[in-house]
Design a protein around this motif. Structure first.
Motif, PDB file in Angstrom:
ATOM      1  N   MET A   1       0.848  -1.190   0.000  1.00 15.94           N
ATOM      2  CA  MET A   1       0.000   0.000   0.000  1.00 15.94           C
ATOM      3  C   MET A   1       0.884   1.240   0.000  1.00 15.94           C
ATOM      4  N   ALA A   2       0.560   2.193  -0.858  1.00 20.27           N
ATOM      5  CA  ALA A   2       1.353   3.412  -0.944  1.00 20.27           C
ATOM      6  C   ALA A   2       1.192   4.245   0.317  1.00 20.27           C
ATOM      7  N   SER A   3       2.276   4.870   0.746  1.00 17.85           N
ATOM      8  CA  SER A   3       2.217   5.736   1.911  1.00 17.85           C
ATOM      9  C   SER A   3       1.426   6.994   1.596  1.00 17.85           C
ATOM     10  N   SER A   4       0.731   7.531   2.610  1.00 17.05           N
ATOM     11  CA  SER A   4      -0.007   8.778   2.421  1.00 17.05           C
ATOM     12  C   SER A   4       0.928   9.961   2.240  1.00 17.05           C
ATOM     13  N   LEU A   5       2.223   9.772   2.524  1.00 14.67           N
ATOM     14  CA  LEU A   5       3.193  10.856   2.376  1.00 14.67           C
ATOM     15  C   LEU A   5       3.951  10.778   1.060  1.00 14.67           C
ATOM     16  N   ALA A   6       3.724   9.772   0.272  1.00 16.74           N
ATOM     17  CA  ALA A   6       4.443   9.630  -0.986  1.00 16.74           C
ATOM     18  C   ALA A   6       4.199  10.833  -1.898  1.00 16.74           C
ATOM     19  N   GLY A   7       5.280  11.452  -2.342  1.00 17.05           N
ATOM     20  CA  GLY A   7       5.187  12.592  -3.237  1.00 17.05           C
ATOM     21  C   GLY A   7       4.887  13.913  -2.571  1.00 17.05           C
ATOM     22  N   LYS A   8       4.671  13.905  -1.257  1.00 16.95           N
ATOM     23  CA  LYS A   8       4.400  15.153  -0.550  1.00 16.95           C
ATOM     24  C   LYS A   8       5.708  15.840  -0.180  1.00 16.95           C
ATOM     25  N   SER A   9       5.602  17.072   0.287  1.00 17.33           N
ATOM     26  CA  SER A   9       6.803  17.847   0.589  1.00 17.33           C
ATOM     27  C   SER A   9       6.773  18.293   2.037  1.00 17.33           C
ATOM     28  N   ALA A  10       7.962  18.312   2.633  1.00 16.80           N
ATOM     29  CA  ALA A  10       8.075  18.654   4.046  1.00 16.80           C
ATOM     30  C   ALA A  10       9.292  19.534   4.281  1.00 16.80           C
ATOM     31  N   ILE A  11       9.208  20.337   5.339  1.00 13.78           N
ATOM     32  CA  ILE A  11      10.344  21.089   5.860  1.00 13.78           C
ATOM     33  C   ILE A  11      10.612  20.592   7.269  1.00 13.78           C
ATOM     34  N   VAL A  12      11.877  20.365   7.582  1.00 15.92           N
ATOM     35  CA  VAL A  12      12.289  20.019   8.941  1.00 15.92           C
ATOM     36  C   VAL A  12      13.325  21.030   9.388  1.00 15.92           C
ATOM     37  N   THR A  13      13.039  21.787  10.433  1.00 18.89           N
ATOM     38  CA  THR A  13      14.044  22.687  10.993  1.00 18.89           C
ATOM     39  C   THR A  13      14.866  21.936  12.041  1.00 18.89           C
ATOM     40  N   GLY A  14      16.075  22.421  12.290  1.00 20.60           N
ATOM     41  CA  GLY A  14      16.959  21.694  13.189  1.00 20.60           C
ATOM     42  C   GLY A  14      17.290  20.322  12.646  1.00 20.60           C
ATOM     43  N   ALA A  15      17.505  20.248  11.317  1.00 16.59           N
ATOM     44  CA  ALA A  15      17.588  18.954  10.635  1.00 16.59           C
ATOM     45  C   ALA A  15      18.979  18.343  10.634  1.00 16.59           C
ATOM     46  N   SER A  16      19.963  18.993  11.223  1.00 23.71           N
ATOM     47  CA  SER A  16      21.344  18.532  11.073  1.00 23.71           C
ATOM     48  C   SER A  16      21.741  17.437  12.043  1.00 23.71           C
ATOM     49  N   SER A  17      20.917  17.123  13.028  1.00 25.39           N
ATOM     50  CA  SER A  17      21.279  16.075  13.987  1.00 25.39           C
ATOM     51  C   SER A  17      20.049  15.629  14.772  1.00 25.39           C
ATOM     52  N   GLY A  18      20.231  14.571  15.560  1.00 24.16           N
ATOM     53  CA  GLY A  18      19.227  14.156  16.526  1.00 24.16           C
ATOM     54  C   GLY A  18      17.851  13.903  15.954  1.00 24.16           C
ATOM     55  N   ILE A  19      16.842  14.455  16.622  1.00 24.77           N
ATOM     56  CA  ILE A  19      15.454  14.283  16.200  1.00 24.77           C
ATOM     57  C   ILE A  19      15.263  14.784  14.778  1.00 24.77           C
ATOM     58  N   GLY A  20      15.890  15.903  14.452  1.00 25.96           N
ATOM     59  CA  GLY A  20      15.717  16.488  13.122  1.00 25.96           C
ATOM     60  C   GLY A  20      16.202  15.573  12.012  1.00 25.96           C
ATOM     61  N   SER A  21      17.416  15.067  12.137  1.00 28.72           N
ATOM     62  CA  SER A  21      17.943  14.219  11.075  1.00 28.72           C
ATOM     63  C   SER A  21      17.173  12.906  10.981  1.00 28.72           C
ATOM     64  N   GLU A  22      16.787  12.341  12.124  1.00 27.88           N
ATOM     65  CA  GLU A  22      15.985  11.113  12.091  1.00 27.88           C
ATOM     66  C   GLU A  22      14.619  11.367  11.459  1.00 27.88           C
TER      67      GLU A  22
END
Length: 243
Positions: A1-22
């Motif tokens: 089953m295709a994910s509901s997030l497939a093809g969608k776009s997201a921004i993650v701040t604090g993305a360089s480590s920890g919770i953000g990178s995961e």
């Protein structure tokens, strides 16, 4: 089953480590294209290369200081231009400085307020019109400290109480425009984050929450299409044993 997030776009701040990178990895694993925002460009580039290689998605690196409103506006504009819209914003950037009020310098106070409070506001303000267009998901990484008194670091706690109150109030205003708003409240997470020593140094694996658990919670919230996950608490299992 295709994910509901497939093809969608997201921004993650604090993305360089920890919770953000995961979180970047978790969203990409579900098929979302992700814009990575933080100040450490080299680390962002490494993470972006990994997720593009591992998950066949697009990753956009936008070095961003969330305390700079112009930079945050540029982050959102570039993401929308690159991906054609915005479906998910993860307000993750945050920090803790200092301790008791009488030991906290003005600089430490202002830094926490600038990052934790202003950064969340600037990103939310810039992203909301696009999330209204997409009936998207707006997610805040809150904290246990935003729910209970923290006598050893009251200013940090106050910033997280602010984030939580802001998020729920935005939810009340934006819900009728189709925007889902979620606050995720971890207790200790084994990352570089921490006041008086990073949590990944203070705790062994398995003692507290791992960053990928928070990332999975973000994916769960972001995957909701008709409902809102208003608030999720993720605490270590013995968190209340000494209360």
């Amino acid at each position: 089953m295709a994910s509901s997030l497939a093809g969608k776009s997201a921004i993650v701040t604090g993305a360089s480590s920890g919770i953000g990178s995961e979180t970047v990895h978790a969203l990409a694993r579900e098929g979302a294209n992700v814009a990575l925002a933080a100040r450490r460009e080299g680390r962002l580039n490494d993470i972006a290369e990994e997720v593009e290689s591992d998950h066949d998605v697009e990753a956009l690196v936008v070095p961003t200081d969330v305390t700079d409103e112009t930079a945050v506006e540029d982050l959102v504009e570039r993401t929308v231009e690159e991906f054609g819209g915005l479906d998910v914003l993860v307000n993750n950037a945050g920090l803790a400085r200092g301790s008791a009020v009488d030991d906290l310098s003005t600089e430490e106070y202002r830094t926490m307020m600038d990052v934790n409070v202003d950064g969340s506001f600037f990103a939310t303000r810039a992203a909301l019109p696009h999330l209204e267009d997409s009936a998207g998901n707006l997610i805040y990484i809150g904290s246990f400290a935003g729910q209970y008194p923290r006598p050893f670091n009251p200013v940090y706690a106050a910033t997280k109480w602010w984030v939580r109150g802001f998020a729920h109030s935005v939810a009340a205003a934006a819900g009728e425009d189709g925007v889902a708003v979620t606050v995720i409240n971890p207790s200790e997470v084994r990352t570089e984050f921490g006041d008086g020593g990073s949590f990944n140094e203070r705790f062994d694996e398995g003692e507290v929450t791992e960053p990928d658990e928070i990332a999975d919670a973000v994916v769960f919230a972001a995957s909701q299409e008709n409902s809102t996950v208003s608030e999720l608490d993720l605490y270590r299992r013995d968190k209340f044993s000494s209360f």
